[in-house]
Every structure is written in C-alpha cells, then in structure tokens.
Write a protein that holds these residues in place. Structure first.
Motif, PDB file in Angstrom:
ATOM      1  N   ALA A  77     -56.001  48.672   6.257  1.00 56.32           N
ATOM      2  CA  ALA A  77     -56.095  49.792   7.201  1.00 56.32           C
ATOM      3  C   ALA A  77     -55.959  49.260   8.553  1.00 56.32           C
ATOM      4  O   ALA A  77     -55.193  50.248   9.290  1.00 56.32           O
ATOM      5  CB  ALA A  77     -57.572  50.299   7.000  1.00 56.32           C
ATOM      6  N   LEU A  78     -56.126  48.197   8.985  1.00 55.04           N
ATOM      7  CA  LEU A  78     -55.792  47.652  10.315  1.00 55.04           C
ATOM      8  C   LEU A  78     -54.465  47.772  10.654  1.00 55.04           C
ATOM      9  O   LEU A  78     -54.266  48.088  11.818  1.00 55.04           O
ATOM     10  CB  LEU A  78     -56.391  46.301  10.265  1.00 55.04           C
ATOM     11  CG  LEU A  78     -56.537  45.784  12.017  1.00 55.04           C
ATOM     12  CD1 LEU A  78     -57.187  46.414  12.801  1.00 55.04           C
ATOM     13  CD2 LEU A  78     -56.769  44.128  12.013  1.00 55.04           C
ATOM     14  N   PRO A  79     -53.447  47.530   9.688  1.00 51.74           N
ATOM     15  CA  PRO A  79     -52.016  47.521  10.213  1.00 51.74           C
ATOM     16  C   PRO A  79     -51.669  49.201  10.263  1.00 51.74           C
ATOM     17  O   PRO A  79     -50.962  49.228  11.242  1.00 51.74           O
ATOM     18  CB  PRO A  79     -51.486  46.953   8.788  1.00 51.74           C
ATOM     19  CG  PRO A  79     -52.155  46.387   8.079  1.00 51.74           C
ATOM     20  CD  PRO A  79     -53.640  46.821   8.588  1.00 51.74           C
ATOM     21  N   LEU A  80     -52.490  49.937  10.031  1.00 49.02           N
ATOM     22  CA  LEU A  80     -52.064  51.423  10.379  1.00 49.02           C
ATOM     23  C   LEU A  80     -52.445  51.686  11.715  1.00 49.02           C
ATOM     24  O   LEU A  80     -51.743  52.334  12.405  1.00 49.02           O
ATOM     25  CB  LEU A  80     -52.772  52.405   9.448  1.00 49.02           C
ATOM     26  CG  LEU A  80     -52.483  52.374   8.016  1.00 49.02           C
ATOM     27  CD1 LEU A  80     -53.241  53.170   6.989  1.00 49.02           C
ATOM     28  CD2 LEU A  80     -51.087  52.507   7.578  1.00 49.02           C
ATOM     29  N   LEU A  81     -53.336  51.155  12.103  1.00 48.96           N
ATOM     30  CA  LEU A  81     -53.882  51.291  13.518  1.00 48.96           C
ATOM     31  C   LEU A  81     -53.075  50.361  14.432  1.00 48.96           C
ATOM     32  O   LEU A  81     -52.905  50.813  15.629  1.00 48.96           O
ATOM     33  CB  LEU A  81     -55.369  50.779  13.477  1.00 48.96           C
ATOM     34  CG  LEU A  81     -56.310  51.067  14.783  1.00 48.96           C
ATOM     35  CD1 LEU A  81     -56.450  52.503  14.567  1.00 48.96           C
ATOM     36  CD2 LEU A  81     -57.332  50.296  14.991  1.00 48.96           C
ATOM     37  N   ILE A  82     -52.813  49.160  14.288  1.00 45.24           N
ATOM     38  CA  ILE A  82     -52.073  48.349  15.047  1.00 45.24           C
ATOM     39  C   ILE A  82     -50.428  48.297  14.978  1.00 45.24           C
ATOM     40  O   ILE A  82     -49.682  47.744  15.628  1.00 45.24           O
ATOM     41  CB  ILE A  82     -52.322  46.956  15.305  1.00 45.24           C
ATOM     42  CG1 ILE A  82     -52.310  46.371  13.984  1.00 45.24           C
ATOM     43  CG2 ILE A  82     -53.821  46.912  15.442  1.00 45.24           C
ATOM     44  CD1 ILE A  82     -52.727  44.787  13.587  1.00 45.24           C
ATOM     45  N   HIS A  83     -49.873  49.310  14.002  1.00 47.09           N
ATOM     46  CA  HIS A  83     -48.490  49.481  13.449  1.00 47.09           C
ATOM     47  C   HIS A  83     -47.770  48.113  13.330  1.00 47.09           C
ATOM     48  O   HIS A  83     -46.708  47.997  13.910  1.00 47.09           O
ATOM     49  CB  HIS A  83     -47.858  50.141  14.658  1.00 47.09           C
ATOM     50  CG  HIS A  83     -48.358  51.585  15.043  1.00 47.09           C
ATOM     51  ND1 HIS A  83     -48.328  52.547  14.062  1.00 47.09           N
ATOM     52  CD2 HIS A  83     -48.991  51.966  16.072  1.00 47.09           C
ATOM     53  CE1 HIS A  83     -48.952  53.644  14.461  1.00 47.09           C
ATOM     54  NE2 HIS A  83     -49.422  53.358  15.510  1.00 47.09           N
ATOM     55  N   GLN A  84     -48.724  47.185  12.614  1.00 47.44           N
ATOM     56  CA  GLN A  84     -47.885  45.950  12.550  1.00 47.44           C
ATOM     57  C   GLN A  84     -48.525  45.445  11.219  1.00 47.44           C
ATOM     58  O   GLN A  84     -49.701  45.583  10.920  1.00 47.44           O
ATOM     59  CB  GLN A  84     -48.205  44.896  13.543  1.00 47.44           C
ATOM     60  CG  GLN A  84     -47.533  43.987  13.610  1.00 47.44           C
ATOM     61  CD  GLN A  84     -47.493  42.832  14.768  1.00 47.44           C
ATOM     62  OE1 GLN A  84     -48.069  43.182  15.833  1.00 47.44           O
ATOM     63  NE2 GLN A  84     -47.260  41.626  14.511  1.00 47.44           N
TER      64      GLN A  84
END
Ligand code: ARG
Length: 221
Positions: A77-84
């Motif tokens: 989920a976090l990668p979707l937020l930080i685009h990385q």
C-alpha cells in the motif's frame, strides 16, 4: 514415509544462509525498535499532552493490528502513496522495527514507572533537570529491570520475522518453502527449519541470562 537425511544435508547451506538473514532483520528491527521504544516510552510518561497522546496512539495502533497486515501495508500500500517501489528487505525492516518499537515502548514505560518516584524527586532536589534525572538516575536503573522482557521481545521478533516470507523475502522460512517446492521434502525441511529457529532462540535466552547475571553482580557491588 522415509526420512531423507541427504536432503537435509544438501539444503543446510541454503537454510543457514536464510537463518543469517533472519538474524540480520531481527537485529535491525530490535535495534531500531529499541530507540523508537525508548523515545515513545518516555514521551508517553511526559507531561506534554500532544506527545503523550501521539505515543499512546502509536503504541495502541501497532499493537492492535497484526504484524502481517502491517507488512502488507508497507510493501503493497505505501508504494501507491509515495509512487515508489519498496524492496522486500526495506519493507521487512521498516515493518518489524515499527512493530517492535511499539512493544518496546511499553517495556520501557513499565520499567521507568517501576522505579520509585522518590528517585526523581531526589534528583530534582539535587538540582538536576527532569531530563538529567531521567538519563542519569532513572534510565540506568530501569534498564536492569527491563532486560528479561527485552529478551522476550528479541525472541518474539526473531520468530515473527517469519511473517515477512509472505512478501517473498528470503529469510529462513521462505528458504524452507522454496526448497520444499522443489524437493517435496516437507517433513525433513520443516523439522530442520524448526530446529534452526530453536537453536537461535535458545542462544538469545542464554545471552539474556548472561547479561542478567552480570547485571546483578554489578548491582550487589
Ligand atoms: N504476533 C503479533 C502480531 O501479529 C505480534 C507480532 C510482533 N511481535 C513482536 N514481538 N514485536 O501482531
């Protein structure tokens, strides 16, 4: 059912390499968790209300949700937020450290609260600031008392790192799964994996017992 000893022998190097990775993640998680826990534990006892409430929210949220879900949140989920994209190792260390920090903060809080309030009053009456009293008088005493629960946390974390196998990170449990996928040797491999975990946890128990003994000798002087 036949027990294939040769399979265990052949798999041992791979499994031991996995165990090394397990130790690495555990040491990082407990090390980082120790500092998070120390800060959050003190924050929770401070008179500054926002700090106190942030500490409570952090500890209760992390302890109130499964580590498995936290790992999914950080890896997927976090990668979707930080685009990385986050690599499995980083995700594993972040998730386990944040998780361990919450448990360690409660250990510190209990340890600090267990020290007689008169100690801080004495420190203050000698002219020390609250922070000096904490650092020089309270924490050194609290630390001796929290060694056993810290040891427990170390052991619990070592076993709980097996959860990061779900994001494909190749620690001991994942290595075991991969070997079984190729060889079908469930019995041999899971038994070996269990024994390797047991050897690691017993070693930690011994280490903590040793530190405790040293600490009590120190106390008596
Ligand atoms: N098994 C519990 C969970 O799923 C605790 C995991 C973390 N354990 C620890 N010692 N920090 O949340």
């Amino acid at each position: 059912m036949s027990f294939n000893l040769q399979l265990i022998w052949d798999s041992l190097p791979l499994l031991l390499a996995g165990a090394l990775v397990t130790i690495e993640i555990t040491a990082l998680a407990v090390g980082i968790g120790f500092f998070i826990g120390l800060c959050v534990g003190i924050a929770r006892l401070s008179n500054i209300k926002p700090l106190k409430y942030l500490a409570i929210i952090y500890a209760d949220t992390i302890r109130g949700t499964p580590l498995l879900v936290q790992i999914f949140l950080i890896y997927f989920a976090l990668p979707l937020l930080i685009h990385q994209q986050i690599n499995p190792f980083t995700a594993a260390v972040i998730a386990c450290s944040i998780n361990s920090g919450a448990y360690v903060s409660e250990i510190f809080r209990a340890g600090i609260q267990g020290i007689d309030a008169g100690q801080m009053e004495a420190a203050r009456s000698l002219g020390l600031t609250w922070w000096q009293g904490m650092r020089l008088i309270i924490l050194p005493q609290a630390f001796g008392k929290i060694l056993p629960p810290l040891g427990n946390e170390f052991i619990a974390m070592l076993k709980d790192t097996s959860l990061v196998s779900v994001i494909g990170f190749e620690e001991l449990t994942r290595r075991g799964q991969l070997i079984i996928a190729k060889t079908y040797g469930s019995f041999e491999i899971w038994t070996t994996v269990a024994i390797i975990y047991l050897i690691m946890t017993v070693s930690i128990t011994q280490l903590v017992a040793f530190l405790e003994r040293r600490n009590t000798i120190h106390d008596k002087r």
